[in-house]
Design a protein around this motif. Sequence first.
Motif, PDB file in Angstrom:
ATOM      1  N   GLU A   1       1.090   0.500  -5.656  1.00 36.76           N
ATOM      2  CA  GLU A   1      -0.028  -0.226  -6.273  1.00 36.76           C
ATOM      3  C   GLU A   1      -1.052  -0.721  -5.265  1.00 36.76           C
ATOM      4  N   LEU A   2      -0.703  -0.729  -3.975  1.00 36.56           N
ATOM      5  CA  LEU A   2      -1.687  -1.153  -2.980  1.00 36.56           C
ATOM      6  C   LEU A   2      -2.553   0.019  -2.511  1.00 36.56           C
ATOM      7  N   GLY A   3      -2.087   1.244  -2.766  1.00 39.95           N
ATOM      8  CA  GLY A   3      -2.923   2.433  -2.558  1.00 39.95           C
ATOM      9  C   GLY A   3      -3.371   2.708  -1.135  1.00 39.95           C
ATOM     10  N   ILE A   4      -2.665   2.183  -0.143  1.00 40.42           N
ATOM     11  CA  ILE A   4      -3.078   2.479   1.224  1.00 40.42           C
ATOM     12  C   ILE A   4      -2.067   3.410   1.880  1.00 40.42           C
ATOM     13  N   SER A   5      -2.541   4.225   2.813  1.00 38.70           N
ATOM     14  CA  SER A   5      -1.585   5.044   3.538  1.00 38.70           C
ATOM     15  C   SER A   5      -1.933   5.019   5.016  1.00 38.70           C
ATOM     16  N   ALA A   6      -0.904   4.915   5.825  1.00 33.22           N
ATOM     17  CA  ALA A   6      -1.122   4.791   7.259  1.00 33.22           C
ATOM     18  C   ALA A   6       0.015   5.495   7.985  1.00 33.22           C
TER      19      ALA A   6
ATOM     20  N   VAL B   1      -3.419  -2.278   8.663  1.00 30.51           N
ATOM     21  CA  VAL B   1      -2.841  -2.709   7.384  1.00 30.51           C
ATOM     22  C   VAL B   1      -3.014  -4.225   7.230  1.00 30.51           C
TER      23      VAL B   1
ATOM     24  N   ILE C   1      -6.693  -5.177   6.451  1.00 28.52           N
ATOM     25  CA  ILE C   1      -7.098  -4.831   5.085  1.00 28.52           C
ATOM     26  C   ILE C   1      -6.472  -5.781   4.064  1.00 28.52           C
ATOM     27  N   LEU C   2      -5.202  -6.080   4.243  1.00 33.15           N
ATOM     28  CA  LEU C   2      -4.503  -6.877   3.229  1.00 33.15           C
ATOM     29  C   LEU C   2      -4.481  -8.369   3.557  1.00 33.15           C
TER      30      LEU C   2
ATOM     31  N   LEU D   1       1.797 -12.734   0.999  1.00 31.24           N
ATOM     32  CA  LEU D   1       1.238 -11.910  -0.073  1.00 31.24           C
ATOM     33  C   LEU D   1      -0.107 -11.361   0.366  1.00 31.24           C
ATOM     34  N   PRO D   2      -0.439 -10.136  -0.084  1.00 34.26           N
ATOM     35  CA  PRO D   2      -1.774  -9.621   0.220  1.00 34.26           C
ATOM     36  C   PRO D   2      -2.815 -10.560  -0.385  1.00 34.26           C
ATOM     37  N   ARG D   3      -3.918 -10.774   0.318  1.00 34.20           N
ATOM     38  CA  ARG D   3      -4.900 -11.712  -0.210  1.00 34.20           C
ATOM     39  C   ARG D   3      -6.293 -11.096  -0.174  1.00 34.20           C
TER      40      ARG D   3
ATOM     41  N   GLY E   1      -6.643   4.199  11.378  1.00 25.74           N
ATOM     42  CA  GLY E   1      -5.582   5.087  10.929  1.00 25.74           C
ATOM     43  C   GLY E   1      -5.042   4.758   9.549  1.00 25.74           C
ATOM     44  N   VAL E   2      -5.595   3.762   8.893  1.00 22.02           N
ATOM     45  CA  VAL E   2      -5.165   3.422   7.543  1.00 22.02           C
ATOM     46  C   VAL E   2      -6.211   3.972   6.569  1.00 22.02           C
ATOM     47  N   SER E   3      -5.758   4.749   5.569  1.00 25.64           N
ATOM     48  CA  SER E   3      -6.726   5.279   4.612  1.00 25.64           C
ATOM     49  C   SER E   3      -6.551   4.616   3.265  1.00 25.64           C
ATOM     50  N   ARG E   4      -7.646   4.603   2.525  1.00 25.22           N
ATOM     51  CA  ARG E   4      -7.610   4.039   1.190  1.00 25.22           C
ATOM     52  C   ARG E   4      -8.814   4.607   0.433  1.00 25.22           C
TER      53      ARG E   4
ATOM     54  N   ASP F   1      -3.454 -13.686  -3.883  1.00 22.81           N
ATOM     55  CA  ASP F   1      -3.867 -15.083  -3.701  1.00 22.81           C
ATOM     56  C   ASP F   1      -3.532 -15.980  -4.888  1.00 22.81           C
TER      57      ASP F   1
ATOM     58  N   TYR G   1      -4.385  -4.547  -5.068  1.00 14.12           N
ATOM     59  CA  TYR G   1      -5.369  -4.719  -4.011  1.00 14.12           C
ATOM     60  C   TYR G   1      -6.772  -4.698  -4.598  1.00 14.12           C
TER      61      TYR G   1
END
Lengths: 340, 92, 376
Positions: free
Chosen positions: A190-195, A260, A263-264, A336-338, B26-29, C98, C123
């Motif tokens: 659900e956070l949709g990020i890839s690294a 990461v 971003i989060l 938590l991601p904010r 290096g992080v994609s979104r 948050d 997100y």
Amino acid sequence: MHKKYKNKNITMAHGSGGKASSDLIKDIFVNTFDNDYLSTMEDQARFNIPAGQIALTTDSYVVNPIFFKGGDIGKLAVTGTVNDLAMSGAKPLYLTCGLILEEGLPIETLDKIIQSMQKTAEEAGVKIVCGDTKVVEKGSADQIFINTAGVGVIDKGVEIHSYQAKIGDKIIVNGFIGDHGATIMQSRAELGISADIESDCQVLNHLVGKMLSVSNNIHSMRDATRGGVVTVLNEIAQDSKVCICIAENSVPVRVPTRGVCEILGLDPLYLANEGTLVCVIQSEDAEAVLAIMRQTKAGKDACIIGEVVEGPEGVVSLNTLFGGTKIIDKLVGDQLPRIC
Amino acid sequence: MCLGIPAQIKEIIDVDNQVAMVNLSGVSRAVNIACVLSDVCQAHDLINQWVLVHVGFALSVVDEEEAHKTLKILDEIGELSATVEEMNQGEK
Amino acid sequence: MKYVDEFRNPEQAKKILKEIEILCTQIELAEDRPIQIMEVCGGHTHSIFRYGLNQLLPKKLDFVHGPGCPVCVLPRSVIDNCILIAQHDDVIFTTFGDAMRVPGSDKSLLDLKAEGADIRMVYSPLDALTIAKKNPKKRVVFFGLGFETTMPSTALSVMQAKKEGINNFYLFCNHITIIPTIKAVLDSPGMRIDGFLGPGHVSLIIGTQPYRFIADDYHKPLVAAGFEPLDILQSVWMILKQLKNGEAKIENQYARLVDDAGNTSALNPIAEVFELRDFFEWRGLGSINHSGVKINEKYGAFDAEVAFNLKEVTITDPDVCQCGEVLKGILKPWQCKVFGKECTPETPLGALMVSTEGACSAQYSYGQNIDLINKK
């Protein structure tokens, strides 16, 4: 894996204690863990322990997802328990394996996890000597939960305690921090990020053995799992009634892990690790220990991140990248991601 | 409020729904680029541009020239201070 | 990291800090008190704490942490409504991390999640839309909050839902607007703010024109500021220079992203989907006219307030709460009657104790010890 298990799932029968149970135990566990202690199939494992103080620990593993870059729940169940033993200076010897399986789990998945446990146990030089399997109805657990207990022996003269940190001691970490937490975070769909990051999940007992071979002055040591490096430092500062000060620019964080976090809105100092130790050592011994750590795979990026200083008891402070100072406390809950 | 971070647009992955892939360290979104499109800026113009990303949306394109101007001013604030210091030391 | 690391250079900071120190000695206030600069935005508060900037700046300069943390200022009644929505069996409730810990009258969303409600952290509001597409039998509600920065994202998500005919997606809209909020602070009796750090990311949506009244009518300087530490220091320096010269101007430090005219492509979707509310109730500040937006009639089908028949419930802050005075710079956190007594980070009464970056929470957790460390 026996071909009769191909495309088969765990059913309630596998936990019933009947034939299905005993077949599964023999075919998957005894076969894979393959040692004399387990193959007797008694209700308990029996062994002799070398002289020294005994260290005993237990931990449960419920990570989601169960497979992640750099590891899986099986590997974690061995590294976590082995590392908990190793942090006392103990040589880990034997592990137990308790499994709670959710009905419907593919047996192939279970087999993969068990193989991973065995591979990791071999790396650590420990044996998995007894176990237990329970199956719960679908929805009562999330695929697989593992509990492992471990026993090890501490050599005479090795005294590592969280209450022993002293003013002047150096704080060492064995490598880049936060990779496990960042990996788990980015694998959440659900956070949709890839690294391009993988968990640091690894056994640390050989590294600790090397450290002990050059120094009798490791005062405190913890592996920085949940709550990250900050939490461990706070525990040590409180138990030892000292003030610890670390420098943000000396804390090693990989570029994508930092990405990461940016971003989060997370702080890598609070991210979980699964193969990262924090060591408090008398300053005279710090360089020798660092040198030997850097010769190992688990410690090749080891560095000093701070020291024990005069100051308010039980407090950890951070000299920020920018020259400011702030107190870094334990978190009230999970990070938590904010957005703000 | 409003956590926003500069990232670079690498690829337009859905022209109709205005979605691009950005990269940061290096992080994609995948992010929505509707707010940085206009009559004078089409999707393909954005490739390799840096944008400010907030909750999965690109909100503004980084103006490189302005960024350099700001850094130059920051430099000059420093210089001014250094000159004053030199003068003070000279007096001593 | 490009456009990040350049603005975090500690060497550069030392020089600006020296300049700031000199400026501070040159500014004369009518009363014997520190120069007070309000950072309107919670993001700035966060950066100030993260980099320890408050410890680096001269004692004669005080940051007053403003009302711009949309999480802190959420009134309990809004969280209570979230809980009412999320309790439905057919609802997947989505929001930013948050919002999870903000206390309602009885519990937080995190508490409700523990009780088994399907509450998911996302997100982006677009991720909530994806969840709606994947779960056509569920009603997926996105709890939208934040200032103008976040509005385009939720507006565009609602427009996308309409375009794609996704009819199980709802927005519980609790967006708030910055201008009436700053005005409320400026109008409050006893206000002692000398200048404002303008919210950089709000400004890249609305531009800097809407701040004009702060200079024209209230004669206070405002500098739209970026969020990296050098951005903040430079902006403080710009405000101090104005104060020294007796000026009150609206300036833009964040020109690499903020256009004085704002971003039309972002303002259009806001105008398309939202309309102003008559008033919005804030934790700590009370009700402020026209300070919130709601979904307009055209997009009414996506409005969670309609779909779940929510009532306007107002739960006023406890009388003893003095957040308002702290927000306006009249009181320091520890001068509040309930600080550290009835109001603590574990059991917050007021807005400023809610978020860990809230002025009171930070003061409660770190106040004494940071002074001890700095004395050393």
